[in-house]
Scaffold this motif. Sequence first.
Motif, PDB file in Angstrom:
ATOM      1  N   GLY A 267       6.045  67.190  27.474  1.00  0.00           N
ATOM      2  CA  GLY A 267       7.260  67.657  26.824  1.00  0.00           C
ATOM      3  C   GLY A 267       8.031  68.684  27.620  1.00  0.00           C
ATOM      4  O   GLY A 267       9.131  69.083  27.219  1.00  0.00           O
ATOM      5  N   LYS A 268       7.461  69.108  28.757  1.00  0.00           N
ATOM      6  CA  LYS A 268       8.109  70.132  29.594  1.00  0.00           C
ATOM      7  C   LYS A 268       8.482  69.579  30.964  1.00  0.00           C
ATOM      8  O   LYS A 268       9.570  69.829  31.467  1.00  0.00           O
ATOM      9  N   ILE A 269       7.554  68.825  31.565  1.00  0.00           N
ATOM     10  CA  ILE A 269       7.799  68.188  32.852  1.00  0.00           C
ATOM     11  C   ILE A 269       7.291  66.756  32.776  1.00  0.00           C
ATOM     12  O   ILE A 269       6.558  66.394  31.850  1.00  0.00           O
TER      13      ILE A 269
ATOM     14  N   PHE B  40       3.797  71.538  22.009  1.00  0.00           N
ATOM     15  CA  PHE B  40       5.204  71.199  22.245  1.00  0.00           C
ATOM     16  C   PHE B  40       5.985  71.172  20.925  1.00  0.00           C
ATOM     17  O   PHE B  40       6.771  70.297  20.656  1.00  0.00           O
ATOM     18  N   HIS B  41       5.700  72.197  20.089  1.00  0.00           N
ATOM     19  CA  HIS B  41       6.445  72.432  18.841  1.00  0.00           C
ATOM     20  C   HIS B  41       6.144  71.413  17.757  1.00  0.00           C
ATOM     21  O   HIS B  41       6.963  71.181  16.861  1.00  0.00           O
TER      22      HIS B  41
ATOM     23  N   CYS C  20      -6.319  63.444  33.207  1.00  0.00           N
ATOM     24  CA  CYS C  20      -5.409  64.580  33.348  1.00  0.00           C
ATOM     25  C   CYS C  20      -5.239  65.272  31.997  1.00  0.00           C
ATOM     26  O   CYS C  20      -4.778  64.653  31.026  1.00  0.00           O
ATOM     27  N   ASP C  21      -5.615  66.542  31.923  1.00  0.00           N
ATOM     28  CA  ASP C  21      -5.305  67.387  30.771  1.00  0.00           C
ATOM     29  C   ASP C  21      -3.846  67.816  30.942  1.00  0.00           C
ATOM     30  O   ASP C  21      -3.538  68.674  31.754  1.00  0.00           O
ATOM     31  N   ALA C  22      -2.961  67.179  30.177  1.00  0.00           N
ATOM     32  CA  ALA C  22      -1.525  67.466  30.290  1.00  0.00           C
ATOM     33  C   ALA C  22      -1.025  68.272  29.096  1.00  0.00           C
ATOM     34  O   ALA C  22       0.159  68.216  28.753  1.00  0.00           O
ATOM     35  N   VAL C  23      -1.913  69.022  28.474  1.00  0.00           N
ATOM     36  CA  VAL C  23      -1.566  69.781  27.272  1.00  0.00           C
ATOM     37  C   VAL C  23      -0.389  70.718  27.514  1.00  0.00           C
ATOM     38  O   VAL C  23       0.528  70.827  26.684  1.00  0.00           O
TER      39      VAL C  23
ATOM     40  N   ALA D 203      11.496  66.928  22.269  1.00  0.00           N
ATOM     41  CA  ALA D 203      11.146  67.381  23.620  1.00  0.00           C
ATOM     42  C   ALA D 203      11.775  66.483  24.672  1.00  0.00           C
ATOM     43  O   ALA D 203      12.257  66.963  25.708  1.00  0.00           O
ATOM     44  N   LYS D 204      11.761  65.174  24.425  1.00  0.00           N
ATOM     45  CA  LYS D 204      12.361  64.235  25.369  1.00  0.00           C
ATOM     46  C   LYS D 204      13.861  64.484  25.489  1.00  0.00           C
ATOM     47  O   LYS D 204      14.421  64.501  26.589  1.00  0.00           O
ATOM     48  N   GLU D 205      14.515  64.698  24.374  1.00  0.00           N
ATOM     49  CA  GLU D 205      15.954  64.918  24.365  1.00  0.00           C
ATOM     50  C   GLU D 205      16.334  66.244  25.012  1.00  0.00           C
ATOM     51  O   GLU D 205      17.368  66.346  25.680  1.00  0.00           O
TER      52      GLU D 205
END
Length: 356
Positions: free
Chosen positions: A171-173, A188-189, A164-167, A238-240
């Motif tokens: 960090g978003k979903i 993701f910053h 899976c390319d999760a680029v 991103a998690k927070e």
Amino acid sequence: MIYLDYQATTPLAPEAREAILRWLDGPGGEGFGNPHSAHRMGRMAKAAIDLARDQVAALLPPGGRVIFTGGATEAINLAIRGSGKGGSVSVSAIEHAAVLDTAADLGRAHHLNVAKTGQCNVDQDLPADIRLVCVMQVNNEIGTIQPTVDWHRKAKAANALYLCDAVQAYGKIEVTGADMIAISAHKFHGPKGIGALWVRNGVDLSEVQTGGGQEHGLRSGTLSPALIAGMGAAAAVAKERMAADAAHVDVLWDRARELFGDWDLNGSADARWHGNLNIRRKGLDVNRLMSECRTVMFSAGSACASGSGRPSHVLKAIGLTDKQAKSSIRLGFGRYTTIDEIEEAAAIINEAAGRQ
């Protein structure tokens, strides 16, 4: 300037910048040690990498290991080339070039169709000699979210692995359901030049470049504590902030849809990451539009294909004609985008498009 090209890259999070600078310290500091050295400074650098590895893994499924790479392209190459030589590799028609070109280079690529919404449905046959299935989680051009859990199950039923390319998702979903997952920090910053491949426990890979045997013997080369620490810090933020970021993006999406209400939407409005607005307008000269809207940073397609003159393979795959594909633009927004910026950008773009 107004930045609306979050799919190409994202602004560096302040927390990531702080982490990077700490591990760039030269004379007078202690942050420049080689993480593969046994002395104190080396152990300090290694500890920073270990922390970052845990921070990155916290947004990935349990039961796997994180292999740091120079970016998602390298991670994808390691996954596709390192997971075997024989057998077919099934790839969706809207994959990134890193997947499509690597599978094609092996000479065993099998293409999976997508619907007009941009989704790659699982009711498609796989080759009898299938060894690897590659379907990305969120498309980089139209933001479509794919049924990755279903594809993982289908791959397992065929005794194949699933990459899976999760680029665009990380960090978003929530990232779920895969044997291997590729990510890139600058989406993701985090900083550019660093990414990772998550590999499920029990999945064996072969190294694709030889050297000193770092990173579990799969990716040789001295690791960068600064880049990895920056990636880890970005992952922790991103998690927070995942829920808050998603809520903010939904507000921006709703307003942008209002402001561009007379444009046609490319891809699904529902099964989509709402930080991606890919739209088209009949007869639009996108090159002229971009020239006249120089204070707004947006894209005419994926950053990797810009300037090629070819219509987007993603837009073609969902049934658009060459003219429709070439009259499309992509607006990307996220954590640091404001409503005022969306409104100002829409006014500038709509006025320039109206003059055409």
